[in-house]
Design a protein around this motif. Sequence first.
Motif, PDB file in Angstrom:
ATOM      1  N   LEU A  26       0.789  -1.218   0.000  1.00 52.22           N
ATOM      2  CA  LEU A  26       0.000   0.000   0.000  1.00 52.22           C
ATOM      3  C   LEU A  26       0.826   1.277   0.000  1.00 52.22           C
ATOM      4  O   LEU A  26       0.444   2.258  -0.621  1.00 52.22           O
ATOM      5  N   PRO A  27       2.001   1.345   0.649  1.00 52.89           N
ATOM      6  CA  PRO A  27       2.771   2.581   0.603  1.00 52.89           C
ATOM      7  C   PRO A  27       3.246   2.974  -0.782  1.00 52.89           C
ATOM      8  O   PRO A  27       3.657   4.107  -0.983  1.00 52.89           O
ATOM      9  N   ILE A  28       3.193   2.082  -1.790  1.00 57.00           N
ATOM     10  CA  ILE A  28       3.696   2.443  -3.095  1.00 57.00           C
ATOM     11  C   ILE A  28       2.571   2.601  -4.118  1.00 57.00           C
ATOM     12  O   ILE A  28       2.820   2.637  -5.311  1.00 57.00           O
ATOM     13  N   VAL A  29       1.341   2.756  -3.654  1.00 57.98           N
ATOM     14  CA  VAL A  29       0.232   2.947  -4.575  1.00 57.98           C
ATOM     15  C   VAL A  29       0.460   4.160  -5.451  1.00 57.98           C
ATOM     16  O   VAL A  29       0.084   4.192  -6.617  1.00 57.98           O
ATOM     17  N   SER A  30       1.085   5.200  -4.913  1.00 57.43           N
ATOM     18  CA  SER A  30       1.288   6.420  -5.684  1.00 57.43           C
ATOM     19  C   SER A  30       2.095   6.158  -6.949  1.00 57.43           C
ATOM     20  O   SER A  30       1.940   6.840  -7.956  1.00 57.43           O
ATOM     21  N   LEU A  31       2.977   5.157  -6.950  1.00 57.32           N
ATOM     22  CA  LEU A  31       3.740   4.832  -8.150  1.00 57.32           C
ATOM     23  C   LEU A  31       2.817   4.316  -9.241  1.00 57.32           C
ATOM     24  O   LEU A  31       2.997   4.623 -10.416  1.00 57.32           O
ATOM     25  N   GLY A  32       1.822   3.524  -8.841  1.00 55.30           N
ATOM     26  CA  GLY A  32       0.902   2.994  -9.821  1.00 55.30           C
ATOM     27  C   GLY A  32       0.069   4.093 -10.449  1.00 55.30           C
ATOM     28  O   GLY A  32      -0.239   4.055 -11.629  1.00 55.30           O
ATOM     29  N   CYS A  33      -0.315   5.073  -9.680  1.00 59.37           N
ATOM     30  CA  CYS A  33      -1.141   6.145 -10.205  1.00 59.37           C
ATOM     31  C   CYS A  33      -0.384   7.004 -11.203  1.00 59.37           C
ATOM     32  O   CYS A  33      -0.968   7.683 -12.029  1.00 59.37           O
ATOM     33  N   GLY A  34       0.939   7.001 -11.133  1.00 58.75           N
ATOM     34  CA  GLY A  34       1.725   7.864 -11.996  1.00 58.75           C
ATOM     35  C   GLY A  34       1.998   7.273 -13.356  1.00 58.75           C
ATOM     36  O   GLY A  34       2.592   7.938 -14.206  1.00 58.75           O
ATOM     37  N   GLY A  35       1.608   6.025 -13.625  1.00 57.41           N
ATOM     38  CA  GLY A  35       1.839   5.407 -14.915  1.00 57.41           C
ATOM     39  C   GLY A  35       3.106   4.582 -14.935  1.00 57.41           C
ATOM     40  O   GLY A  35       3.953   4.667 -14.061  1.00 57.41           O
ATOM     41  N   SER A  36       3.257   3.754 -15.975  1.00 54.95           N
ATOM     42  CA  SER A  36       4.376   2.838 -16.080  1.00 54.95           C
ATOM     43  C   SER A  36       5.604   3.526 -16.653  1.00 54.95           C
ATOM     44  O   SER A  36       5.490   4.372 -17.530  1.00 54.95           O
ATOM     45  N   ALA A 153     -12.449 -13.922   1.238  1.00 54.29           N
ATOM     46  CA  ALA A 153     -12.254 -12.484   1.442  1.00 54.29           C
ATOM     47  C   ALA A 153     -11.863 -11.901   0.100  1.00 54.29           C
ATOM     48  O   ALA A 153     -11.230 -12.578  -0.719  1.00 54.29           O
ATOM     49  N   GLY A 154     -12.236 -10.662  -0.151  1.00 54.76           N
ATOM     50  CA  GLY A 154     -11.948 -10.116  -1.471  1.00 54.76           C
ATOM     51  C   GLY A 154     -11.960  -8.613  -1.540  1.00 54.76           C
ATOM     52  O   GLY A 154     -12.289  -7.921  -0.582  1.00 54.76           O
ATOM     53  N   ARG A 155     -11.548  -8.130  -2.716  1.00 64.55           N
ATOM     54  CA  ARG A 155     -11.521  -6.711  -3.056  1.00 64.55           C
ATOM     55  C   ARG A 155     -10.624  -5.904  -2.129  1.00 64.55           C
ATOM     56  O   ARG A 155     -10.869  -4.731  -1.868  1.00 64.55           O
ATOM     57  N   MET A 156      -9.564  -6.548  -1.603  1.00 64.76           N
ATOM     58  CA  MET A 156      -8.627  -5.860  -0.724  1.00 64.76           C
ATOM     59  C   MET A 156      -7.625  -5.077  -1.569  1.00 64.76           C
ATOM     60  O   MET A 156      -6.923  -5.654  -2.397  1.00 64.76           O
ATOM     61  N   PRO A 157      -7.532  -3.749  -1.421  1.00 63.93           N
ATOM     62  CA  PRO A 157      -6.628  -2.956  -2.261  1.00 63.93           C
ATOM     63  C   PRO A 157      -5.167  -3.176  -1.890  1.00 63.93           C
ATOM     64  O   PRO A 157      -4.781  -3.065  -0.725  1.00 63.93           O
ATOM     65  N   VAL A 158      -4.353  -3.528  -2.889  1.00 67.17           N
ATOM     66  CA  VAL A 158      -2.908  -3.668  -2.746  1.00 67.17           C
ATOM     67  C   VAL A 158      -2.287  -3.043  -3.994  1.00 67.17           C
ATOM     68  O   VAL A 158      -2.973  -2.389  -4.778  1.00 67.17           O
ATOM     69  N   ALA A 159      -0.995  -3.222  -4.189  1.00 68.86           N
ATOM     70  CA  ALA A 159      -0.340  -2.648  -5.366  1.00 68.86           C
ATOM     71  C   ALA A 159       0.945  -3.384  -5.664  1.00 68.86           C
ATOM     72  O   ALA A 159       1.534  -4.016  -4.784  1.00 68.86           O
ATOM     73  N   THR A 160       1.381  -3.297  -6.923  1.00 64.66           N
ATOM     74  CA  THR A 160       2.708  -3.745  -7.302  1.00 64.66           C
ATOM     75  C   THR A 160       3.600  -2.518  -7.413  1.00 64.66           C
ATOM     76  O   THR A 160       3.205  -1.423  -6.996  1.00 64.66           O
ATOM     77  N   ALA A 161       4.801  -2.677  -7.995  1.00 71.68           N
ATOM     78  CA  ALA A 161       5.716  -1.550  -8.095  1.00 71.68           C
ATOM     79  C   ALA A 161       5.167  -0.408  -8.941  1.00 71.68           C
ATOM     80  O   ALA A 161       5.525   0.753  -8.725  1.00 71.68           O
ATOM     81  N   ASN A 162       4.281  -0.716  -9.901  1.00 78.96           N
ATOM     82  CA  ASN A 162       3.768   0.370 -10.744  1.00 78.96           C
ATOM     83  C   ASN A 162       2.311   0.177 -11.150  1.00 78.96           C
ATOM     84  O   ASN A 162       1.861   0.778 -12.114  1.00 78.96           O
ATOM     85  N   ALA A 163       1.585  -0.681 -10.460  1.00 74.71           N
ATOM     86  CA  ALA A 163       0.208  -0.943 -10.860  1.00 74.71           C
ATOM     87  C   ALA A 163      -0.676  -1.165  -9.642  1.00 74.71           C
ATOM     88  O   ALA A 163      -0.216  -1.635  -8.602  1.00 74.71           O
ATOM     89  N   GLN A 164      -1.946  -0.825  -9.792  1.00 73.52           N
ATOM     90  CA  GLN A 164      -2.917  -1.056  -8.737  1.00 73.52           C
ATOM     91  C   GLN A 164      -3.429  -2.492  -8.796  1.00 73.52           C
ATOM     92  O   GLN A 164      -3.393  -3.132  -9.839  1.00 73.52           O
ATOM     93  N   ALA A 165      -3.921  -2.992  -7.663  1.00 77.46           N
ATOM     94  CA  ALA A 165      -4.336  -4.391  -7.596  1.00 77.46           C
ATOM     95  C   ALA A 165      -5.416  -4.572  -6.535  1.00 77.46           C
ATOM     96  O   ALA A 165      -5.602  -3.726  -5.659  1.00 77.46           O
TER      97      ALA A 165
END
Length: 223
Positions: A26-36, A153-165
């Motif tokens: 979750l701390p790196i979600v901002s990277l995903g929002c900025g595009g690849s 359990a489902g729909r839990m927001p996470v992220a990869t290095a550059n994408a939302q999940a």
Amino acid sequence: MRPVDLSLPALRSVRRLAFVLGAMTLPIVSLGCGGSPTAPQRDDVFYLHGSGVIDKNQSYEVYFPKLNADENERLPRRVGVGVLDGDVRLARPIDWYVRDADYSPGQRFISYQSPRQFLFSIYERIDHPEDTWPDVMKRYERDCEDQGAQILAGRMPVATANAQARSYIVKTKVPAKPAYHSYAHEVLIRSDHRLLLVQVVHGENIESVADEMATALRSMLVY
């Protein structure tokens, strides 16, 4: 894989990975929002032979040294690789091996076996990348229902290095004698160009490998 215990302690262990995924990504979600970022040129990679080679004339991985990471007290040494024709990059433990793969258009996937008794698979979904999250999740949840799987359990927001999940915990009945259930963490990942499903099938106790699973997911770059 050993049959999975359905007791309360086992379920607590399964939920441990959901906590680790959230805490680590979750701390790196901002990277995903900025595009690849721009994908590296072909000259920046070379075919990684040895582990990961199914056909002697082809490797399903290319080496991507920018993601290499040294061993530490919690994780084995990791090697950076590009998979799915270079559309996905990740840092995987050096001792994972390719269990199966298929790069046919419309059904690309790669599946790794960890010696620590779990499978880590990446599937490309056919959803359009401009579909909304509710549409993508409803379609995935319908697929689970059609396959007889139960979403715990489902729909839990996470992220990869550059994408939302979005992460799910899924229970599936395994046809065997006697029949038993397996657990998996399944993560829908979307970038500007594609949607993926990462499926981590694990045993009854994930305490010792939760960081390994989550770190591989967190390192993923999706182009």
